[in-house]
Design an enzyme around this catalytic site. Structure first.
Site, short mmCIF file in Angstrom:
data_model
loop_
_atom_site.label_atom_id
_atom_site.label_comp_id
_atom_site.label_asym_id
_atom_site.label_seq_id
_atom_site.Cartn_x
_atom_site.Cartn_y
_atom_site.Cartn_z
N SER A 114 0.82 -1.21 0.00
CA SER A 114 0.00 0.00 0.00
C SER A 114 0.86 1.27 0.00
O SER A 114 1.85 1.37 0.72
CB SER A 114 -0.90 0.00 1.22
OG SER A 114 -1.68 1.17 1.24
N LYS A 144 -3.55 2.26 -2.25
CA LYS A 144 -3.22 3.36 -1.34
C LYS A 144 -4.29 3.48 -0.25
O LYS A 144 -5.47 3.25 -0.52
CB LYS A 144 -3.13 4.66 -2.15
CG LYS A 144 -2.87 5.93 -1.34
CD LYS A 144 -1.46 6.01 -0.84
CE LYS A 144 -1.28 7.14 0.19
NZ LYS A 144 -0.05 6.97 0.99
N CYS A 157 -0.13 3.82 10.53
CA CYS A 157 0.54 4.87 9.78
C CYS A 157 1.18 5.86 10.73
O CYS A 157 0.50 6.46 11.57
CB CYS A 157 -0.41 5.61 8.85
SG CYS A 157 0.48 6.86 7.90
N ILE A 190 5.65 -5.48 7.97
CA ILE A 190 5.47 -4.38 8.89
C ILE A 190 5.22 -3.06 8.14
O ILE A 190 5.59 -2.92 6.98
CB ILE A 190 6.72 -4.18 9.81
CG1 ILE A 190 7.97 -3.96 8.98
CG2 ILE A 190 6.87 -5.35 10.74
CD1 ILE A 190 9.23 -3.63 9.78
N THR A 201 6.03 1.14 8.34
CA THR A 201 7.34 1.80 8.45
C THR A 201 7.71 2.12 9.90
O THR A 201 6.85 2.21 10.77
CB THR A 201 7.31 3.11 7.65
OG1 THR A 201 6.20 3.88 8.09
CG2 THR A 201 7.18 2.84 6.17
N GLY A 261 12.29 0.30 3.03
CA GLY A 261 13.38 -0.11 2.16
C GLY A 261 14.26 -1.18 2.80
O GLY A 261 14.00 -1.63 3.93
N GLY A 317 7.20 -2.85 -1.44
CA GLY A 317 6.89 -1.43 -1.36
C GLY A 317 7.88 -0.56 -2.09
O GLY A 317 7.83 -0.40 -3.32
C1 LIG Z 1 5.81 6.43 0.01
C2 LIG Z 1 5.16 5.40 0.88
C3 LIG Z 1 3.79 5.47 1.14
C4 LIG Z 1 3.17 4.54 1.96
N1 LIG Z 1 1.82 4.61 2.17
C5 LIG Z 1 1.20 3.67 2.93
C6 LIG Z 1 -0.20 3.69 3.11
O1 LIG Z 1 -0.92 4.53 2.56
N2 LIG Z 1 -0.76 2.72 3.89
C7 LIG Z 1 -0.01 1.74 4.48
O2 LIG Z 1 -0.56 0.88 5.17
N3 LIG Z 1 1.32 1.69 4.30
C8 LIG Z 1 1.95 2.62 3.54
N4 LIG Z 1 3.31 2.54 3.35
C9 LIG Z 1 4.07 1.44 3.98
C10 LIG Z 1 4.29 0.29 3.00
O3 LIG Z 1 3.07 -0.27 2.57
C11 LIG Z 1 5.17 -0.81 3.62
O4 LIG Z 1 4.51 -1.33 4.74
C12 LIG Z 1 6.53 -0.30 4.07
O5 LIG Z 1 7.01 0.68 3.20
C13 LIG Z 1 7.56 -1.42 4.17
O6 LIG Z 1 7.80 -2.03 2.93
P1 LIG Z 1 9.01 -1.61 1.93
O7 LIG Z 1 10.26 -1.56 2.73
O8 LIG Z 1 9.02 -2.69 0.88
O9 LIG Z 1 8.65 -0.30 1.39
C14 LIG Z 1 3.94 3.48 2.53
C15 LIG Z 1 5.31 3.41 2.26
C16 LIG Z 1 5.94 4.34 1.44
C17 LIG Z 1 7.40 4.21 1.17
#
Ligand SMILES: Cc1cc2nc3c(=O)[nH]c(=O)nc-3n(C[C@H](O)[C@H](O)[C@H](O)COP(=O)(O)O)c2cc1C
Ligand SMILES: Cc1cc2nc3c(=O)[nH]c(=O)nc-3n(C[C@H](O)[C@H](O)[C@H](O)COP(=O)(O)OP(=O)(O)OC[C@H]3O[C@@H](n4cnc5c(N)ncnc54)[C@H](O)[C@@H]3O)c2cc1C
Ligand code: FES
EC number: 1.3.-.-
Lengths: 259, 305
Positions: free
Chosen positions: B21, B45, B130, B191, B193, B217, B265
């Site tokens: 998301s 999103k 969030c 998880i 962030t 990341g 993500g």
């Molecule tokens: C730019 C951005 C926007 C995000 N928006 C949401 C969101 O709207 N809802 C949500 O549950 N997580 C959101 N996340 C978290 C991601 O879904 C994910 O849980 C987190 O980034 C860890 O995965 P990754 O390391 O692969 O990015 C967002 C992450 C990023 C980087």
């Protein structure tokens, strides 16, 4: 069409202090049809630095499938890029974003192109295209000081060119806006790319003219999916309408978005 | 690919890979690059009841092997998502997992009730984690009892299974997982962030306008792996794992930790083709590791044998 391709470095050279000119070759040049678009570059093959870097396209050579960028080696990512040698490959995503509308200036009209520092590069392809269209071009370029001035001669070949430096070490001392006012430059359309304060000044000074501005914002995806680069629209300054710099811009008509 | 087909509550997936998301919008941009039907699912999103503009910019800052974001849940609001985004996504053969967010209980309930009725929404992802919204949000994700009650209330109104997205910004992740399991969750996603900050050396001030942002990341992968390893041994809910996934190997590591599917993500920003690439590479990797089906990998790090 947005493509991702490993493009080969044709040449790379430092043309002013920390300012590099990089020419790449690749199939995705076929997709580059307009001046003012940008590419998103991956500067390392690893997770560090992680994100891509947005850099404007400054020259398109369709015959050779080549395009050129001019960038300032500033932080880690661009410093790494500047170490790449001819023959190396760079991971390119693009072309991205919307271009300067050349059709806004008709044959015989005058276009004023105003660039500040690292905002100068995209104006080069724009100027070439305007000249081809029969538009008279005037360039006003602003830099910090003489050691970071670039491309003034290339622009001079296309049309009248004025340079301002903040410290007065080259051209006129002061800002681009001083030159436009002091020389009483007149024009039909204004195109600009550079620091936000400069864009703001131009927007305010020429409310009655056709003005197009190219914006910068920190980016994530570069394609419109992550909402990193949004700005408010001017008619709804605190509401929830928005534009994305990466995919709705980077070029906007003055007055469209809140600077 | 038979070796990748999986079934989870509400979700019959051709493969276990889905964009996370917030990293894929509502799919429109990526649909210009590849066929979205290739994906196992799409986590759209976060959707809130009212439209949200989100935080001022800069909203992102790069970090070592990661990035901080403080988008602030910008989204067009429930009505637009229902009337425009979801019907548009319906042209693809891909189940949607709708990320539901809010700043108070009533918002979550209202969004969950409506969005779970959309024909292509096969599951909800309750975003109680969030870090970038001022009120609520994180509180729902850090107090077990509050999370449990919210889960229960959302379950009561949802027409599809509910996965709860856990925040890593807690001292005891197992306690949170157990609480939402008690609340009736059908699955977990984890998880979200980690709260972080970067300061600009020139100005001496935080880079993000919001000051703090969520770290994502490759930098967070070991944390996510550890948390899934712990949680999967203590709850019986399936887990969709995420955090720093960039490759098919990363996906297998998440499975070994205890995940049953994996979301990608931040890597979508680095390589927009990362999801289809992983999907293409997974079958061969699964086979070369000696498995017939990817599900055999789940929990291998703590299972006997
Ligand atoms: C730019 C951005 C926007 C995000 N928006 C949401 C969101 O709207 N809802 C949500 O549950 N997580 C959101 N996340 C978290 C991601 O879904 C994910 O849980 C987190 O980034 C860890 O995965 P990754 O390391 O692969 O990015 C967002 C992450 C990023 C980087
Ligand atoms: C549409 C667009 C076109 C651009 N065109 C050019 C160009 O033609 N020539 C040129 O020299 N520069 C250009 N820039 C600015 C360029 O993107 C940054 O200078 C570059 O990203 C800095 O990276 P770094 O690794 O040197 O710095 P770091 O400080 O290491 O970068 C850290 C992070 O911040 C981001 N960042 C830092 N400064 C900027 C900035 N000014 N704008 C956007 N993101 C930034 C980086 O992308 C990276 O994600 C453009 C920016 C945009 C948005
Ligand atoms: S950079 Fe992702 S939406 Fe513009």
């Amino acid at each position: 069409m947005i493509k991702k391709e490993l493009c080969q470095i044709v040449s790379q050279a430092e043309i002013a202090e920390h300012i590099f000119k990089l020419t790449l070759q690749g199939e995705l040049v076929r997709e580059m049809n307009e001046p003012g678009q940008f590419v998103h570059l991956k500067v390392s093959d690893y997770a560090e630095p992680l994100l891509r870097r947005p850099i404007s396209i400054s020259d398109i050579n369709k015959d050779e499938n080549q395009f050129t960028m001019i960038y300032r080696a500033e932080g880690r990512g661009t410093a790494l890029l500047s170490e790449r040698k001819p023959g190396d490959f760079v991971d390119v995503l693009g072309p991205l974003g919307n271009a300067f509308p050349i059709e806004a200036a008709s044959t015989g009209e005058t276009a004023l192109l105003v660039g500040g520092g690292i905002g100068v590069p995209p104006l080069y392809e724009l100027s070439k295209r305007l000249v081809k269209r029969g538009v008279k071009v005037i360039h006003v370029l602003g830099f910090q000081s003489e050691n970071v001035v670039f491309y003034d001669e290339d622009f001079t070949k296309l049309g009248e060119t004025y340079v301002a430096t903040v410290d007065g070490s080259y051209g006129t001392k002061g800002f681009v806006t001083n030159i436009i006012e002091d020389r009483k430059l007149t024009f039909d359309v204004l195109y600009s790319c550079g620091p936000t304060p400069m864009l703001k000044a131009l927007e305010n000074n020429y409310k009655d003219k056709k003005v197009y501005l190219s914006l910068e914002e920190r980016m994530g995806c570069g394609i419109g999916a992550c909402f990193a680069c949004v700005c408010h629209t001017a008619d709804d300054p605190s509401g929830h309408t928005y534009k994305k710099v990466c995919s709705d811009g980077p070029v906007f008509k003055a007055g469209e978005v809140l600077l | 690919m038979k070796s990748l087909q999986i079934s989870l509550p509400g979700l019959e997936l051709k493969n276990p890979i889905m964009p996370a998301s917030g990293c894929f919008g509502f799919g429109r941009e990526f649909s210009q690059l590849f066929d979205l039907s290739l994906l196992g699912a799409i986590m759209i999103k976060a959707t809130t009841f009212e439209p949200r503009f989100g935080n001022p910019t800069p909203r992102v800052a790069e970090t070592t092997a990661g990035m901080l974001n403080a988008i602030g849940l910008q989204n067009p609001g429930l009505e637009k998502v229902m009337n425009e985004e979801l019907p548009w996504l319906d042209q693809f053969d891909v189940p949607i997992i709708a990320n539901v967010a809010g700043s108070q209980e009533e918002d979550y309930i209202a969004v969950a009730k409506d969005i779970s009725k959309a024909p292509n929404v096969h599951a909800l992802e309750l975003n109680i984690s969030c870090p970038n919204v001022k009120t609520g949000g994180i509180a729902f994700g850090t107090i077990p009892e509050v999370a449990k009650i919210l889960t229960k209330k959302v379950k009561e109104v949802s027409e599809v299974p509910v996965y709860v997205k856990l925040s890593p910004n807690v001292t005891n992740i197992v306690e949170m997982a157990r609480a939402v399991e008690d609340g009736g969750a059908d699955g977990l996603t984890m998880i979200n962030t980690l709260v972080g900050m970067r300061i600009d050396l020139k100005t001496g001030k935080p880079i993000l306008a919001n000051k703090t942002g969520g770290l994502s990341g490759p930098a967070i992968k070991p944390i996510a792996i550890r948390m899934i390893h712990e949680v999967s041994q203590h709850v019986s809910l399936p887990i969709i794992g995420m955090g720093g996934v960039q490759s098919a190997e990363d996906v297998i590591e998440y499975y070994y930790a205890g995940a049953s599917a994996v979301a990608v993500g931040t890597a979508n920003f680095v390589d927009p083709f990362v999801c289809p690439t992983i999907i293409e590479e997974l079958p061969e990797l699964v086979r070369s590791l000696g498995f017939e089906h990817i599900s055999e990998c789940t929990g291998r790090s703590w299972k006997n044998g």
